[in-house]
Design a protein around this motif. Structure first.
Motif, PDB file in Angstrom:
ATOM      1  N   PHE A 215       2.928 -12.008  -1.987  1.00 57.83           N
ATOM      2  CA  PHE A 215       4.018 -11.306  -3.439  1.00 57.83           C
ATOM      3  C   PHE A 215       4.747 -12.444  -3.409  1.00 57.83           C
ATOM      4  CE2 PHE A 215       0.996  -8.569  -5.235  1.00 57.83           C
ATOM      5  CZ  PHE A 215       0.039  -9.313  -5.858  1.00 57.83           C
ATOM      6  N   GLY A 216       5.278 -12.139  -2.308  1.00 54.81           N
ATOM      7  CA  GLY A 216       6.797 -12.606  -1.871  1.00 54.81           C
ATOM      8  C   GLY A 216       7.965 -11.007  -1.822  1.00 54.81           C
ATOM      9  N   LEU A 217       7.116 -10.475  -1.080  1.00 58.26           N
ATOM     10  CA  LEU A 217       8.131  -8.684  -1.822  1.00 58.26           C
ATOM     11  C   LEU A 217       8.527  -8.651  -0.556  1.00 58.26           C
ATOM     12  CD1 LEU A 217       5.752  -7.346  -4.011  1.00 58.26           C
ATOM     13  CD2 LEU A 217       7.378  -7.849  -4.727  1.00 58.26           C
ATOM     14  N   LYS A 218       9.059  -7.500  -0.023  1.00 62.55           N
ATOM     15  CA  LYS A 218      10.109  -6.927   1.159  1.00 62.55           C
ATOM     16  C   LYS A 218       8.924  -5.741   1.677  1.00 62.55           C
ATOM     17  CE  LYS A 218      14.856  -8.683   0.753  1.00 62.55           C
ATOM     18  NZ  LYS A 218      16.484  -8.450   0.325  1.00 62.55           N
ATOM     19  N   LEU A 219       8.847  -5.345   2.460  1.00 66.41           N
ATOM     20  CA  LEU A 219       8.550  -3.954   3.076  1.00 66.41           C
ATOM     21  C   LEU A 219       9.479  -3.045   3.200  1.00 66.41           C
ATOM     22  CD1 LEU A 219       5.704  -5.372   5.478  1.00 66.41           C
ATOM     23  CD2 LEU A 219       5.242  -3.770   2.970  1.00 66.41           C
ATOM     24  N   ILE A 220       9.506  -2.214   2.040  1.00 66.00           N
ATOM     25  CA  ILE A 220      10.994  -0.907   2.319  1.00 66.00           C
ATOM     26  C   ILE A 220      10.131   0.722   2.746  1.00 66.00           C
ATOM     27  CG2 ILE A 220      12.615  -0.239   0.812  1.00 66.00           C
ATOM     28  CD1 ILE A 220      12.688  -3.570   0.639  1.00 66.00           C
ATOM     29  N   PHE A 221      10.828   0.422   3.519  1.00 71.77           N
ATOM     30  CA  PHE A 221      10.133   2.040   4.463  1.00 71.77           C
ATOM     31  C   PHE A 221      10.810   3.031   3.539  1.00 71.77           C
ATOM     32  CE2 PHE A 221      12.194   4.842   7.255  1.00 71.77           C
ATOM     33  CZ  PHE A 221      11.095   6.359   7.966  1.00 71.77           C
ATOM     34  N   HIS A 222       9.846   3.734   3.546  1.00 72.86           N
ATOM     35  CA  HIS A 222       9.972   5.023   2.135  1.00 72.86           C
ATOM     36  C   HIS A 222      10.112   6.656   4.147  1.00 72.86           C
ATOM     37  CE1 HIS A 222       8.744   3.967  -1.453  1.00 72.86           C
ATOM     38  NE2 HIS A 222       9.093   3.249  -0.868  1.00 72.86           N
ATOM     39  N   PRO A 223      10.727   6.739   3.666  1.00 70.60           N
ATOM     40  CA  PRO A 223      11.178   7.949   4.734  1.00 70.60           C
ATOM     41  C   PRO A 223       9.687   9.728   4.619  1.00 70.60           C
ATOM     42  CG  PRO A 223      13.065   8.032   3.733  1.00 70.60           C
ATOM     43  CD  PRO A 223      12.456   6.724   2.972  1.00 70.60           C
ATOM     44  N   GLU A 224       9.877   9.555   2.886  1.00 75.49           N
ATOM     45  CA  GLU A 224       9.495  10.629   2.776  1.00 75.49           C
ATOM     46  C   GLU A 224       7.984  10.765   3.098  1.00 75.49           C
ATOM     47  OE1 GLU A 224       9.251   7.603  -0.745  1.00 75.49           O
ATOM     48  OE2 GLU A 224      10.992   8.872   0.567  1.00 75.49           O
ATOM     49  N   ILE A 225       7.083   9.617   3.306  1.00 76.62           N
ATOM     50  CA  ILE A 225       5.744   8.645   3.615  1.00 76.62           C
ATOM     51  C   ILE A 225       5.750   9.684   4.865  1.00 76.62           C
ATOM     52  CG2 ILE A 225       4.069   6.833   3.912  1.00 76.62           C
ATOM     53  CD1 ILE A 225       5.338   5.997   1.724  1.00 76.62           C
ATOM     54  N   LEU A 226       6.636   9.498   5.516  1.00 78.10           N
ATOM     55  CA  LEU A 226       6.842   9.442   7.369  1.00 78.10           C
ATOM     56  C   LEU A 226       6.603  10.406   7.239  1.00 78.10           C
ATOM     57  CD1 LEU A 226       5.936   7.772  10.553  1.00 78.10           C
ATOM     58  CD2 LEU A 226       8.885   8.005   9.783  1.00 78.10           C
ATOM     59  N   ASP A 227       7.758  12.399   6.275  1.00 74.81           N
ATOM     60  CA  ASP A 227       7.527  13.384   6.735  1.00 74.81           C
ATOM     61  C   ASP A 227       6.434  13.668   6.630  1.00 74.81           C
ATOM     62  OD1 ASP A 227      10.103  12.742   7.745  1.00 74.81           O
ATOM     63  OD2 ASP A 227      10.999  13.561   5.155  1.00 74.81           O
ATOM     64  N   GLY A 228       5.770  12.947   5.346  1.00 73.18           N
ATOM     65  CA  GLY A 228       3.783  13.915   4.779  1.00 73.18           C
ATOM     66  C   GLY A 228       3.700  13.321   6.187  1.00 73.18           C
ATOM     67  N   ILE A 229       3.138  12.313   6.868  1.00 72.69           N
ATOM     68  CA  ILE A 229       2.988  12.024   7.666  1.00 72.69           C
ATOM     69  C   ILE A 229       2.287  12.798   9.119  1.00 72.69           C
ATOM     70  CG2 ILE A 229       1.725  10.129   9.586  1.00 72.69           C
ATOM     71  CD1 ILE A 229       2.300   8.208   8.205  1.00 72.69           C
ATOM     72  N   ALA A 230       4.646  12.915   9.225  1.00 74.05           N
ATOM     73  CA  ALA A 230       4.154  14.375  10.403  1.00 74.05           C
ATOM     74  C   ALA A 230       4.388  15.548  10.149  1.00 74.05           C
ATOM     75  CB  ALA A 230       6.084  13.987  10.198  1.00 74.05           C
TER      76      ALA A 230
ATOM     77  N   GLN B  89       3.430   5.315  13.593  1.00 73.75           N
ATOM     78  CA  GLN B  89       3.094   5.859  12.293  1.00 73.75           C
ATOM     79  C   GLN B  89       3.833   5.514  11.530  1.00 73.75           C
ATOM     80  OE1 GLN B  89      -0.015   7.450  11.968  1.00 73.75           O
ATOM     81  NE2 GLN B  89       0.080   7.452  14.322  1.00 73.75           N
ATOM     82  N   LYS B  90       5.221   4.881  11.511  1.00 70.13           N
ATOM     83  CA  LYS B  90       5.624   4.408  10.730  1.00 70.13           C
ATOM     84  C   LYS B  90       6.259   3.683  10.178  1.00 70.13           C
ATOM     85  CE  LYS B  90      11.172   2.675  10.597  1.00 70.13           C
ATOM     86  NZ  LYS B  90      12.214   2.534  11.627  1.00 70.13           N
ATOM     87  N   ALA B  91       4.770   2.376  10.795  1.00 65.80           N
ATOM     88  CA  ALA B  91       3.931   1.195  10.231  1.00 65.80           C
ATOM     89  C   ALA B  91       3.630   1.618   8.190  1.00 65.80           C
ATOM     90  CB  ALA B  91       3.154   0.110  10.879  1.00 65.80           C
ATOM     91  N   GLN B  92       2.723   3.136   8.613  1.00 67.07           N
ATOM     92  CA  GLN B  92       2.174   3.322   7.035  1.00 67.07           C
ATOM     93  C   GLN B  92       3.468   3.472   6.343  1.00 67.07           C
ATOM     94  OE1 GLN B  92      -1.608   5.372   8.070  1.00 67.07           O
ATOM     95  NE2 GLN B  92      -0.189   6.069   9.926  1.00 67.07           N
ATOM     96  N   ALA B  93       4.384   3.953   7.162  1.00 64.53           N
ATOM     97  CA  ALA B  93       5.550   4.134   5.380  1.00 64.53           C
ATOM     98  C   ALA B  93       5.869   3.114   4.646  1.00 64.53           C
ATOM     99  CB  ALA B  93       6.655   5.191   6.378  1.00 64.53           C
ATOM    100  N   MET B  94       5.576   2.201   5.627  1.00 65.52           N
ATOM    101  CA  MET B  94       6.097   0.554   4.691  1.00 65.52           C
ATOM    102  C   MET B  94       5.731   0.312   3.447  1.00 65.52           C
ATOM    103  SD  MET B  94       8.353   0.161   7.092  1.00 65.52           S
ATOM    104  CE  MET B  94       9.398  -1.788   7.060  1.00 65.52           C
ATOM    105  N   VAL B  95       6.259   0.571   2.201  1.00 73.04           N
ATOM    106  CA  VAL B  95       6.197  -0.299   0.815  1.00 73.04           C
ATOM    107  C   VAL B  95       6.014  -1.327   0.565  1.00 73.04           C
ATOM    108  CG1 VAL B  95       5.334   0.939  -1.401  1.00 73.04           C
ATOM    109  CG2 VAL B  95       5.619   2.879   0.833  1.00 73.04           C
ATOM    110  N   PRO B  96       5.337  -2.330   0.079  1.00 77.53           N
ATOM    111  CA  PRO B  96       6.141  -3.967  -0.852  1.00 77.53           C
ATOM    112  C   PRO B  96       6.736  -3.382  -1.828  1.00 77.53           C
ATOM    113  CG  PRO B  96       3.802  -3.755  -0.057  1.00 77.53           C
ATOM    114  CD  PRO B  96       4.142  -2.568   0.008  1.00 77.53           C
ATOM    115  N   GLU B  97       8.198  -3.828  -2.218  1.00 78.23           N
ATOM    116  CA  GLU B  97       9.487  -3.481  -2.505  1.00 78.23           C
ATOM    117  C   GLU B  97       8.584  -3.098  -4.243  1.00 78.23           C
ATOM    118  OE1 GLU B  97      13.001  -5.420  -4.338  1.00 78.23           O
ATOM    119  OE2 GLU B  97      11.515  -6.844  -2.861  1.00 78.23           O
ATOM    120  N   GLY B  98       8.340  -2.725  -5.197  1.00 78.75           N
ATOM    121  CA  GLY B  98       7.958  -1.713  -6.100  1.00 78.75           C
ATOM    122  C   GLY B  98       6.791  -1.678  -5.752  1.00 78.75           C
TER     123      GLY B  98
END
Length: 406
Positions: A84-99, A113-122
């Motif tokens: 899609f040509g989108l950047k992956l953005i780190f979402h700290p709240e996702i990592l907090d939920g995993i923790a 586990q940090k990889a699971q907190a990466m979200v394509p832009e938008g």
């Protein structure tokens, strides 16, 4: 809307894991008026990116399963972001939920586990209450991608509670009306069903007719945008096919038998030889079967037929175990000893060995006995491998019960 499904995972292509996702998702999407036009299964790795880029050229909605975990072979989110040509953005709240989930289970979390907190832009994040990998919905122009985890215990609740409601809201004005009636039949081939009903149903109007054949049975599927026309077509089929229809929708034969017996206040017993308990097994897979199922015997050996069911030894000596008179004696013995209202019995040669010119592999006798004086013996020749033979024999035995209860 054109919908495509991409199932990822090397284990699916090695045969180590059975892919059940397509059937589940396709049935669910059909309820929205959407149909899957194409499905592909690809191994982990670059094939995911290639498959997704190809799907983008055709599909409005692409559903991808698997590859959202934290390990090196989980690259689905990266592949879709790249396509899609989108950047992956780190979402700290996702990592907090995993923790928090790790802490609750007293597990030690690592940096992977940090990889699971990466979200394509938008992207829209779908909560995973059954695991750690969140799902994602990503959009590029008019193309949407829904990314779901691979394990069914995670995928199904996420799909039903998160993805499906989102799709209903997002595509509310694009979901076409669609109606379906499925009739399930036993004892008729698909070509015979077509000959009996198709011309008359085609005269009704725009109703799609489909057939799905399985050993000894057929599903007749009627689909269309006009509910009244679909119902009119179904009524034609019900009239033409009558007693051969054992259920509508997705109901199984055993569910139908249990429902009919409970509604009639009747009880049932089984006496099995060649099916090895499969008839009883299928009945007791149904909730509330305890209200109608009394006893089940697996009398594989002649001695068991004599001791447990009271089959006369001279009957076995004269005819052998595979004979209509033996099947009838088994059914009457089961009826007598169980106190049930109906008893069904089956004895046959499942193969691949044990057959003779007089009694070939596939020969099977069924018998029914009822407290109302009903007596019936049916002979069939089921030419198939052993497991299919057992299933078909159990289906015919259950159908004898169904017809008696009707």
């Amino acid at each position: 809307m054109r919908v495509e499904v991409i199932n990822t995972g090397t284990e699916l292509l090695l045969g180590n894991v059975t892919n059940t996702h397509l059937g589940y998702l396709a049935q669910s999407l059909f309820g929205l008026g959407l149909r899957v036009q194409r499905q592909v299964t690809v191994p982990d790795g670059t094939a995911i990116t290639e498959a997704f880029k190809e799907a983008m050229t055709r599909a409005d909605l692409i559903i991808v399963t698997g590859g959202l975990g934290p390990t090196s072979d989980d690259i689905t989110r990266d592949a879709i972001a790249e396509a899609f040509g989108l950047k992956l953005i780190f979402h700290p709240e996702i990592l907090d939920g995993i923790a928090a989930k790790f802490a609750e289970r007293k597990f030690i979390m690592n940096d992977l586990q940090k990889a699971q907190a990466m979200v394509p832009e938008g992207g829209v994040v779908l909560d995973n209450k059954s695991g750690t990998a969140p799902g994602l919905i990503v959009r590029k122009g008019k193309t949407f991608a829904v990314l779901l985890p691979g394990p069914p215990r995670e995928l199904k609740p996420m799909w039903e509670n998160e993805a499906l409601p989102w799709l209903r809201r997002e595509f509310a004005d694009r979901l076409p009306p669609i109606h379906e009636i499925t009739l399930r039949l036993l004892g008729l081939g698909e070509t015979r069903v077509q000959i009996l009903i198709e011309n008359e149903i085609k005269a009704v109007g725009p109703v799609e007719i489909g057939y799905c054949a399985r050993p000894g049975e057929v599903d007749l599927r009627l689909i269309g945008p006009d509910k009244s026309l679909v119902e009119k077509a179904a009524e034609i089929a019900r009239t033409k096919l009558a007693d051969e229809i054992y259920a509508e929708g997705n109901a199984t034969m055993e569910e139908t038998v249990v429902q009919l017996a409970r509604a009639a206040g009747k009880t049932v017993a089984t006496a099995e030889s060649c099916t090895g308990g499969l008839i009883a097994h299928r009945i007791t897979n149904v909730s509330h079967s305890s209200e109608m199922f009394r006893y089940g015997w697996v009398t594989y050996a002649n001695e068991a037929k004599i001791i447990e069911l009271g089959v006369p030894p001279e009957l076995l000596e004269r005819h052998g175990a595979v004979h209509g008179a033996v099947a009838q004696a088994m059914a009457e013995g089961a009826l007598r000893h169980s106190g049930a209202n109906l008893a069904v019995a089956v004895t046959g040669i499942a193969g691949p060995t044990g057959g003779t010119p007089a009694k070939p592999v596939g020969l099977v006798y069924f018998a029914l006995a009822g407290t109302d004086g009903r007596r019936q013996v049916v002979k069939k020749n089921l030419s198939s491998e052993r497991l299919t033979f057992k299933y078909m024999a159990s289906q015919i035995a259950l159908d004898l019960l169904r017809r008696a209860l009707v």
